[in-house]
Every structure is written in structure tokens, then in C-alpha cells.
Write a protein that holds these residues in place. Structure first.
Motif, PDB file in Angstrom:
ATOM      1  N   SER A  32       0.824  -1.209   0.000  1.00  0.00           N
ATOM      2  CA  SER A  32       0.000   0.000   0.000  1.00  0.00           C
ATOM      3  C   SER A  32       0.859   1.260   0.000  1.00  0.00           C
ATOM      4  N   ASN A  33       1.940   1.256   0.796  1.00  0.00           N
ATOM      5  CA  ASN A  33       2.822   2.424   0.849  1.00  0.00           C
ATOM      6  C   ASN A  33       3.527   2.649  -0.476  1.00  0.00           C
ATOM      7  N   ALA A  34       3.910   1.555  -1.144  1.00  0.00           N
ATOM      8  CA  ALA A  34       4.594   1.695  -2.435  1.00  0.00           C
ATOM      9  C   ALA A  34       3.666   2.325  -3.472  1.00  0.00           C
ATOM     10  N   GLU A  40       2.333   9.819  -5.376  1.00  0.00           N
ATOM     11  CA  GLU A  40       3.020  11.075  -5.071  1.00  0.00           C
ATOM     12  C   GLU A  40       4.029  11.424  -6.156  1.00  0.00           C
ATOM     13  N   GLU A  41       4.757  10.420  -6.638  1.00  0.00           N
ATOM     14  CA  GLU A  41       5.772  10.683  -7.664  1.00  0.00           C
ATOM     15  C   GLU A  41       5.138  11.129  -8.980  1.00  0.00           C
ATOM     16  N   LEU A  42       3.998  10.514  -9.335  1.00  0.00           N
ATOM     17  CA  LEU A  42       3.340  10.850 -10.595  1.00  0.00           C
ATOM     18  C   LEU A  42       2.328  11.982 -10.433  1.00  0.00           C
ATOM     19  N   GLN A  43       2.016  12.307  -9.167  1.00  0.00           N
ATOM     20  CA  GLN A  43       1.110  13.406  -8.838  1.00  0.00           C
ATOM     21  C   GLN A  43      -0.299  13.195  -9.404  1.00  0.00           C
ATOM     22  N   VAL A  44      -0.770  11.954  -9.321  1.00  0.00           N
ATOM     23  CA  VAL A  44      -2.148  11.623  -9.716  1.00  0.00           C
ATOM     24  C   VAL A  44      -2.681  10.562  -8.770  1.00  0.00           C
ATOM     25  N   PRO A  45      -3.995  10.532  -8.531  1.00  0.00           N
ATOM     26  CA  PRO A  45      -4.574   9.414  -7.769  1.00  0.00           C
ATOM     27  C   PRO A  45      -4.647   8.185  -8.675  1.00  0.00           C
TER      28      PRO A  45
END
Length: 316
Positions: A32-34, A40-45
Motif C-alpha cells: 500500500s505504501n509503495a 506522489e511521484e506521478l502526482q495523480v490518484p
């Protein structure tokens, strides 16, 4: 990033965080954390979150598409490097439409002779499932129809031509029909039929043939198993429309006859398909080379001709 993509693919496959984590041999919080880090890295849900897994967002579906492609190319790279060092090795994942299953040994036998260290798995799939499996890197290659509802973004190798027969108990057919040695599709439409399910392309081919004669058939029974067609006919429950390949693997029976279907006399090309990538996947390329050298069309034609001898004698 590769590891996060692998976790994402596992979640897509399992539809459950716990099972996805178990399949990746990590804890659920780790998985889940990965995926949160990937968001966060791709800045999309990427994932629709709730009390449980609820699916992927539209952005997540696009990320998933690229993840399949990237992980698949990584696997291809590994196979290419292994091939350079050790020759072609690995695990061949082959899909096949049900009507082509009897022909699979003609393809895999020369392949196994040339590459004895490669392990193979064969799964029976509809042509639409095959398209998805190739697109999503779940299959290395497939045996399917090439000229009817052709697949997209694939390289192909024709293997053999499929033709169609009416399979029925002798006592279920008028004697004049048996004496003709063939039956028109229009006449077959009058019989109580067991056919493959509508998701199977072979069924759609049969439906098209009936429509060409102005008939629409409502199947009395349906199955997704080609062998079940024979067993149902044998019990006298229904007649059926079958490909010639089935007659090579079921025993002739004095009470059952197989008549070529004519007016129209249809045939369709069945062949090998694999993803159109450059370079092509090593295992698929190796399978195509082995198949092209083996003259599969002649092997299949001979097997059907030999199988038809006792079936023709049964008609007499």
C-alpha cells in the motif's frame, strides 16, 4: 519504480490489497505504501480507496497500461540477455481458442524438440481474451483465427485452414440427408443443436453462416468446451457444428456421423499471433521459427484426412 509497477499489476490481477501483497511476498502495508509513493511521484490518484479495493481511477488505468508495457519490456530484456548468454530459455505462455486445441501438439512438438529446456503452459481462451492477454503481457503467443475478427497490434503466421462439419447421431437424421454425404447450413438449422457459447468466435462464425442462408438459430444447448460438443452428440441430446480438428481426437462411432457443411462451404485461417514489438518477444519469435519450419498446414491436413477415413466408412 519497477517494484512499484509490479505491485500495481498484482493489485490489478488480485483486486484485493492483501492477496496482491501475498502474491508479491510482501506485507500489505509495504504494498500500500509503495502505491501511495507512486501516486506522489506521478502526482495523480491511482487507486479508488475505501474500506476495500474499489478499482482504479481514470489516471490509474493509464498508469496501469504503461506499467504493463514497461514490466513486459523488462521481462523481454531479461529473456534477450539470457538468450545471448545461454540460448533461448524460459516459460512459454500460449493461449489457444478451443477449436484449435487439438492442433496445439502440431505446433509445440517441433518447438519442444528444438528448445527442450523451455517449459510451456497452454490455456484455452476466447479470441477476445487472447487479445487482452497479448496486450497485457500475460501471453507470449496465441493460436487463433487470423482472417475473421483479426487481432490488433500483432504479428501472425498462418498455420492451417479450419473447415466445418455437422456432427449428429445417424438415427437423428433423415436417410436422404445422410446419403448425400454433405449437408447444407440451411438444413442444419432445422436440427436441435448444441453450439459453443456466443463469446466464442467459432459460434459467431456459425451464426454468420446460418444468416447467409436466411436462417437464425436458437441453440438448444451451449457450452464453452469443444469436447462437450462430442459427448452431448453421443448421448443423442443434440447435433452440433464442429471444426474438422475435433474429429482427430474423438473416436469414430458407428452411431454418429460427420457430414461436411456446404452452401456456403466456409473455411477460416487459424494461425500463430504474438505482440508486434521490436524486437519481438524471444519466446514468441522462437515458437514462430519452429512452427514455420514444421509445415503445420500439411501435418494438420494429413491428420484430418486420416481421421475422416473411419468417419466416412461410418456413413456407408
Amino acid at each position: 519504480m519497477f517494484r512499484k509497477f509490479v505491485y500495481l499489476l498484482a493489485l490489478s490481477r488480485e483486486k484485493h490489497f492483501g492477496r496482491a501483497a501475498e502474491s508479491c511476498h510482501v506485507s500489505q502495508p509495504t504494498l500500500s505504501n509503495a502505491i501511495r509513493q507512486l501516486e506522489e511521484e506521478l502526482q495523480v490518484p491511482i487507486v479508488e480507496r475505501g474500506q476495500k479495493f474499489e478499482g482504479f481511477t481514470p489516471e490509474g488505468m493509464k498508469v496501469l497500461e504503461y506499467a504493463r508495457r514497461i514490466v513486459g519490456e523488462r521481462d523481454n530484456l531479461r529473456h534477450e540477455l539470457l538468450a545471448l548468454a545461454q540460448g533461448v530459455t524460459g516459460h512459454l505462455r500460449l493461449g489457444a481458442i478451443p477449436t484449435a486445441l487439438p492442433a496445439v501438439p502440431h505446433v509445440l512438438t517441433p518447438f519442444a524438440t528444438r528448445f527442450p529446456h523451455i517449459r510451456s503452459s497452454i490455456v484455452s481462451l476466447s479470441s477476445r481474451e487472447i487479445q487482452r492477454g497479448l496486450d497485457e503481457f500475460e501471453l507470449d503467443a496465441a493460436i487463433t483465427y487470423l482472417d475473421n475478427e483479426p487481432l490488433n497490434n500483432v504479428r501472425t503466421l498462418p498455420l492451417y485452414t479450419e473447415r466445418y462439419y455437422l456432427l449428429a447421431r445417424r438415427d437423428e437424421l433423415p436417410e436422404e440427408l445422410v446419403a448425400q454425404g454433405a449437408v447444407a447450413w440451411e438444413k442444419a438449422a432445422d436440427l436441435r443443436l448444441c453450439l459453443l457459447t456466443p463469446d466464442m468466435q467459432n459460434r459467431r462464425i456459425a451464426d454468420t453462416a446460418f444468416r447467409m442462408t436466411g436462417r437464425t438459430v436458437q441453440a438448444a444447448m451451449e457450452t464453452n468446451s469443444i469436447v462437450s460438443l462430442y459427448t452431448i452428440v453421443r448421448t443423442g441430446t443434440c447435433a452440433s457444428i464442429v471444426p474438422g480438428q475435433l474429429l482427430t481426437v474423438v473416436p469414430p462411432n458407428a452411431d454418429i456421423i460427420a457430414l461436411p457443411l456446404v452452401d456456403p462451404e466456409l473455411s477460416h485461417v487459424v494461425g500463430l499471433a504474438y505482440a508486434d514489438r521490436d524486437p519481438p518477444p524471444p519466446l514468441a519469435r522462437a515458437l514462430a521459427v519452429a512452427a514455420s519450419d514444421a509445415d503445420i498446414a500439411q501435418r494438420v491436413a494429413i491428420s484430418i484426412a486420416e481421421a475422416m477415413i473411419p468417419w466416412r466408412l461410418a456413413i456407408r
